[in-house]
Design a protein around this motif. Structure first.
Motif, PDB file in Angstrom:
ATOM      1  N   ASP A 281     -15.721  11.160   2.348  1.00 12.50           N
ATOM      2  CA  ASP A 281     -15.341  11.827   1.094  1.00 12.50           C
ATOM      3  C   ASP A 281     -13.924  11.440   0.687  1.00 12.50           C
ATOM      4  N   ALA A 282     -12.997  11.462   1.642  1.00 10.53           N
ATOM      5  CA  ALA A 282     -11.600  11.120   1.362  1.00 10.53           C
ATOM      6  C   ALA A 282     -11.480   9.679   0.874  1.00 10.53           C
ATOM      7  N   ARG A 283     -12.194   8.776   1.522  1.00  8.76           N
ATOM      8  CA  ARG A 283     -12.166   7.353   1.151  1.00  8.76           C
ATOM      9  C   ARG A 283     -12.609   7.158  -0.295  1.00  8.76           C
ATOM     10  N   GLU A 284     -13.656   7.862  -0.683  1.00 11.81           N
ATOM     11  CA  GLU A 284     -14.176   7.751  -2.044  1.00 11.81           C
ATOM     12  C   GLU A 284     -13.131   8.206  -3.076  1.00 11.81           C
ATOM     13  N   ILE A 285     -12.497   9.333  -2.802  1.00 11.15           N
ATOM     14  CA  ILE A 285     -11.480   9.853  -3.725  1.00 11.15           C
ATOM     15  C   ILE A 285     -10.275   8.934  -3.779  1.00 11.15           C
TER      16      ILE A 285
ATOM     17  N   SER B 264       0.844  -1.196   0.000  1.00  9.69           N
ATOM     18  CA  SER B 264       0.000   0.000   0.000  1.00  9.69           C
ATOM     19  C   SER B 264       0.872   1.237   0.000  1.00  9.69           C
ATOM     20  N   ARG B 265       0.614   2.130  -0.935  1.00  4.35           N
ATOM     21  CA  ARG B 265       1.339   3.398  -1.010  1.00  4.35           C
ATOM     22  C   ARG B 265       0.583   4.512  -0.306  1.00  4.35           C
ATOM     23  N   VAL B 266      -0.725   4.333  -0.133  1.00  3.97           N
ATOM     24  CA  VAL B 266      -1.558   5.373   0.465  1.00  3.97           C
ATOM     25  C   VAL B 266      -2.167   4.835   1.750  1.00  3.97           C
ATOM     26  N   LEU B 267      -2.105   5.642   2.794  1.00  5.19           N
ATOM     27  CA  LEU B 267      -2.730   5.325   4.072  1.00  5.19           C
ATOM     28  C   LEU B 267      -3.698   6.442   4.408  1.00  5.19           C
ATOM     29  N   LEU B 268      -4.924   6.057   4.719  1.00  4.74           N
ATOM     30  CA  LEU B 268      -5.946   7.005   5.167  1.00  4.74           C
ATOM     31  C   LEU B 268      -6.195   6.770   6.648  1.00  4.74           C
ATOM     32  N   LEU B 269      -5.995   7.802   7.458  1.00  2.26           N
ATOM     33  CA  LEU B 269      -6.358   7.744   8.873  1.00  2.26           C
ATOM     34  C   LEU B 269      -7.736   8.369   9.004  1.00  2.26           C
ATOM     35  N   SER B 270      -8.632   7.650   9.640  1.00  2.00           N
ATOM     36  CA  SER B 270     -10.026   8.095   9.729  1.00  2.00           C
ATOM     37  C   SER B 270     -10.595   7.754  11.095  1.00  2.00           C
ATOM     38  N   LYS B 271     -11.860   8.120  11.284  1.00  2.00           N
ATOM     39  CA  LYS B 271     -12.591   7.695  12.481  1.00  2.00           C
ATOM     40  C   LYS B 271     -14.039   7.469  12.087  1.00  2.00           C
ATOM     41  N   PRO B 272     -14.739   6.629  12.805  1.00  2.00           N
ATOM     42  CA  PRO B 272     -16.146   6.355  12.495  1.00  2.00           C
ATOM     43  C   PRO B 272     -16.996   7.624  12.591  1.00  2.00           C
ATOM     44  N   GLY B 273     -17.970   7.725  11.675  1.00  3.81           N
ATOM     45  CA  GLY B 273     -18.913   8.833  11.707  1.00  3.81           C
ATOM     46  C   GLY B 273     -18.385  10.132  11.138  1.00  3.81           C
ATOM     47  N   CYS B 274     -17.258  10.092  10.475  1.00  2.14           N
ATOM     48  CA  CYS B 274     -16.619  11.293   9.939  1.00  2.14           C
ATOM     49  C   CYS B 274     -16.994  11.454   8.471  1.00  2.14           C
ATOM     50  N   HIS B 275     -17.790  12.485   8.136  1.00  2.00           N
ATOM     51  CA  HIS B 275     -18.206  12.667   6.744  1.00  2.00           C
ATOM     52  C   HIS B 275     -17.046  13.073   5.843  1.00  2.00           C
ATOM     53  N   LEU B 276     -16.072  13.802   6.379  1.00  2.00           N
ATOM     54  CA  LEU B 276     -14.891  14.132   5.583  1.00  2.00           C
ATOM     55  C   LEU B 276     -14.086  12.871   5.263  1.00  2.00           C
ATOM     56  N   CYS B 277     -14.086  11.924   6.196  1.00  2.00           N
ATOM     57  CA  CYS B 277     -13.401  10.646   5.966  1.00  2.00           C
ATOM     58  C   CYS B 277     -14.099   9.870   4.855  1.00  2.00           C
TER      59      CYS B 277
ATOM     60  N   GLY C 251       4.418   6.882   3.105  1.00  2.00           N
ATOM     61  CA  GLY C 251       4.863   7.109   4.470  1.00  2.00           C
ATOM     62  C   GLY C 251       5.005   8.558   4.887  1.00  2.00           C
ATOM     63  N   VAL C 252       4.710   9.491   3.991  1.00  2.00           N
ATOM     64  CA  VAL C 252       4.845  10.917   4.289  1.00  2.00           C
ATOM     65  C   VAL C 252       3.457  11.551   4.303  1.00  2.00           C
ATOM     66  N   GLN C 253       3.178  12.361   5.338  1.00  2.00           N
ATOM     67  CA  GLN C 253       1.868  13.006   5.388  1.00  2.00           C
ATOM     68  C   GLN C 253       1.679  13.879   4.159  1.00  2.00           C
ATOM     69  N   HIS C 254       0.550  13.673   3.500  1.00  2.00           N
ATOM     70  CA  HIS C 254       0.264  14.338   2.229  1.00  2.00           C
ATOM     71  C   HIS C 254      -0.830  15.404   2.374  1.00  2.00           C
ATOM     72  N   ASP C 255      -1.914  15.071   3.029  1.00  2.00           N
ATOM     73  CA  ASP C 255      -3.054  15.973   3.186  1.00  2.00           C
ATOM     74  C   ASP C 255      -3.727  15.722   4.529  1.00  2.00           C
ATOM     75  N   PHE C 256      -4.544  16.692   4.943  1.00  2.00           N
ATOM     76  CA  PHE C 256      -5.461  16.482   6.059  1.00  2.00           C
ATOM     77  C   PHE C 256      -6.721  17.288   5.799  1.00  2.00           C
ATOM     78  N   TRP C 257      -7.789  16.889   6.427  1.00  2.00           N
ATOM     79  CA  TRP C 257      -9.146  17.423   6.295  1.00  2.00           C
ATOM     80  C   TRP C 257      -9.793  17.086   4.964  1.00  2.00           C
ATOM     81  N   ARG C 258      -9.121  17.308   3.862  1.00  2.01           N
ATOM     82  CA  ARG C 258      -9.686  17.021   2.534  1.00  2.01           C
ATOM     83  C   ARG C 258      -8.615  16.409   1.647  1.00  2.01           C
ATOM     84  N   VAL C 259      -9.044  15.615   0.687  1.00  2.00           N
ATOM     85  CA  VAL C 259      -8.125  15.035  -0.290  1.00  2.00           C
ATOM     86  C   VAL C 259      -8.414  15.687  -1.635  1.00  2.00           C
ATOM     87  N   ASP C 260      -7.402  16.287  -2.208  1.00  3.67           N
ATOM     88  CA  ASP C 260      -7.512  16.886  -3.533  1.00  3.67           C
ATOM     89  C   ASP C 260      -7.125  15.808  -4.548  1.00  3.67           C
TER      90      ASP C 260
END
Length: 81
Positions: free
Chosen positions: A20-24, A5-18, A62-71
């Motif tokens: 959206d990020a997951r979909e992208i 895996s090259r991309v890691l998404l950190l999320s939490k349950p019930g997060c609408h921004l998560c 392994g490097v933080q790329h974005d937070f709050w939203r994924v472009d």
């Protein structure tokens, strides 16, 4: 998902921004054949402490790329597309 895996998404349950990020991330990684994974920050006290105010947080190679939203364009560029 690919074995590596090259991309890691950190999320939490019930997060609408998560959601959206997951979909992208799923779309971009699927298009490019890149593996990705998701980790729930509530499963780790350290992740919760470090990332609670920033989720969703995206890492690329392994490097933080974005937070709050994924472009989408920025993610594609980071993955070399």
């Amino acid at each position: 998902m690919a074995d590596t895996s090259r991309v890691l998404l950190l999320s939490k349950p019930g997060c609408h921004l998560c959601d959206d990020a997951r979909e992208i991330i799923a779309r971009v990684c699927g298009d490019l054949g890149v593996g990705w994974e998701e980790r729930d920050i509530t499963a780790s006290e350290e992740d919760t402490r470090l990332y609670w105010e920033q989720i969703p947080v995206t890492f690329v190679d392994g490097v933080q790329h974005d937070f709050w939203r994924v472009d989408e364009g920025r993610l594609r560029a980071a993955l070399g597309a």
